[in-house]
Design an enzyme around this catalytic site. Sequence first.
Site, PDB file in Angstrom:
ATOM      1  N   GLY A  13       0.000  -4.811   1.252  1.00  0.00           N
ATOM      2  CA  GLY A  13      -1.207  -4.986   0.191  1.00  0.00           C
ATOM      3  C   GLY A  13      -1.289  -5.616  -0.887  1.00  0.00           C
ATOM      4  O   GLY A  13      -2.370  -5.972  -1.529  1.00  0.00           O
ATOM      5  N   GLU A  30       4.479  -5.481   7.017  1.00  0.00           N
ATOM      6  CA  GLU A  30       3.695  -4.248   7.631  1.00  0.00           C
ATOM      7  C   GLU A  30       4.694  -4.053   8.953  1.00  0.00           C
ATOM      8  O   GLU A  30       4.503  -3.025   9.592  1.00  0.00           O
ATOM      9  CB  GLU A  30       2.355  -4.456   7.729  1.00  0.00           C
ATOM     10  CG  GLU A  30       1.671  -4.322   6.662  1.00  0.00           C
ATOM     11  CD  GLU A  30       1.358  -5.268   5.818  1.00  0.00           C
ATOM     12  OE1 GLU A  30       0.411  -5.533   5.030  1.00  0.00           O
ATOM     13  OE2 GLU A  30       2.227  -6.476   6.117  1.00  0.00           O
ATOM     14  N   GLU A  60      -1.950  -9.023  -0.101  1.00  0.00           N
ATOM     15  CA  GLU A  60      -3.261  -9.283   0.285  1.00  0.00           C
ATOM     16  C   GLU A  60      -4.262  -9.179  -0.839  1.00  0.00           C
ATOM     17  O   GLU A  60      -5.224  -9.860  -1.102  1.00  0.00           O
ATOM     18  CB  GLU A  60      -3.559  -8.151   1.316  1.00  0.00           C
ATOM     19  CG  GLU A  60      -2.969  -8.467   2.574  1.00  0.00           C
ATOM     20  CD  GLU A  60      -3.057  -7.135   3.542  1.00  0.00           C
ATOM     21  OE1 GLU A  60      -3.548  -7.367   4.766  1.00  0.00           O
ATOM     22  OE2 GLU A  60      -2.564  -6.105   3.039  1.00  0.00           O
ATOM     23  N   ALA A  68       0.905  -1.280   0.059  1.00  0.00           N
ATOM     24  CA  ALA A  68       0.043   0.079  -0.096  1.00  0.00           C
ATOM     25  C   ALA A  68       0.904   1.022   0.098  1.00  0.00           C
ATOM     26  O   ALA A  68       2.127   1.192   0.226  1.00  0.00           O
ATOM     27  CB  ALA A  68      -0.921   0.154   1.243  1.00  0.00           C
TER      28      ALA A  68
END
Length: 257
Positions: free
Chosen positions: A108, A131, A111, A65
């Site tokens: 992300g 993360e 994911e 992300a």
Amino acid sequence: MAYETIIAETRGRVGIITLNRPAALNALNSPLIAELTAALDAFEADDAIGCIVITGSDKAFAAGADIKEMAEKTFGEAFGRNFVASWDRVAHCRKPVIAAVAGFALGGGCELAMLCDFIIAADTAKFGQPEINLGVMPGIGGTQRLTRLVGKSKAMEMCLTGRNMDAAEAERSGLVSRVVPAAELMAEAMKAAETIAAKSVPIVMMTKEAINVAYETTLAEGIRFERRVFHAMFATEDQKEGMAAFGEKRKPNFRDE
């Protein structure tokens, strides 16, 4: 529709979405997710599309992300606006979605790949949930989907240490369906997508729904759901056509009815 952060195209009955932020290694931000959602909505609504492929570049499926977008957020902003809750649109697609992953699929990006129905990985792919190194944990399903796919021990190690997993380990662990040479990634993903898209769309969607139920309920309830959906398929014209074609030794002509 013109997009700035993705490329959406169709090849026959397959819809293809290519993440397109090369300078940021396809880092996911709100504009990209909004465009990804719009493209998915369009492909879902298009009766001519039977399967969707999401991919990135040779270097990165998505490197995570966008940290710049998140860094200054407060708890009030994140909680009050339910930050990233809308990013899981892929998981709600009724049509099958394949992730074709080369290079980095981190945070992300990992994911997003797991939101798809299955992952075909290039031998260059790297998966991870780093993360923890940023003072947070996965927030788009990483602690939940990764655990279901690879088991508690490996998911715990990856999420707590931030260690990456290469393509070979990802296949051994059940994260990806198979690994192919990088040069053949899109060809193999398209071959799978075209095979799926040639089937009956409603039957494919019902099969996908039944498999997903296996992760949400008990075995007994899942078997009951499977059987009821199986029974319902006998109300479709495609079931009649498929079985007639088998008996007549010909290729079925499914009409999605």
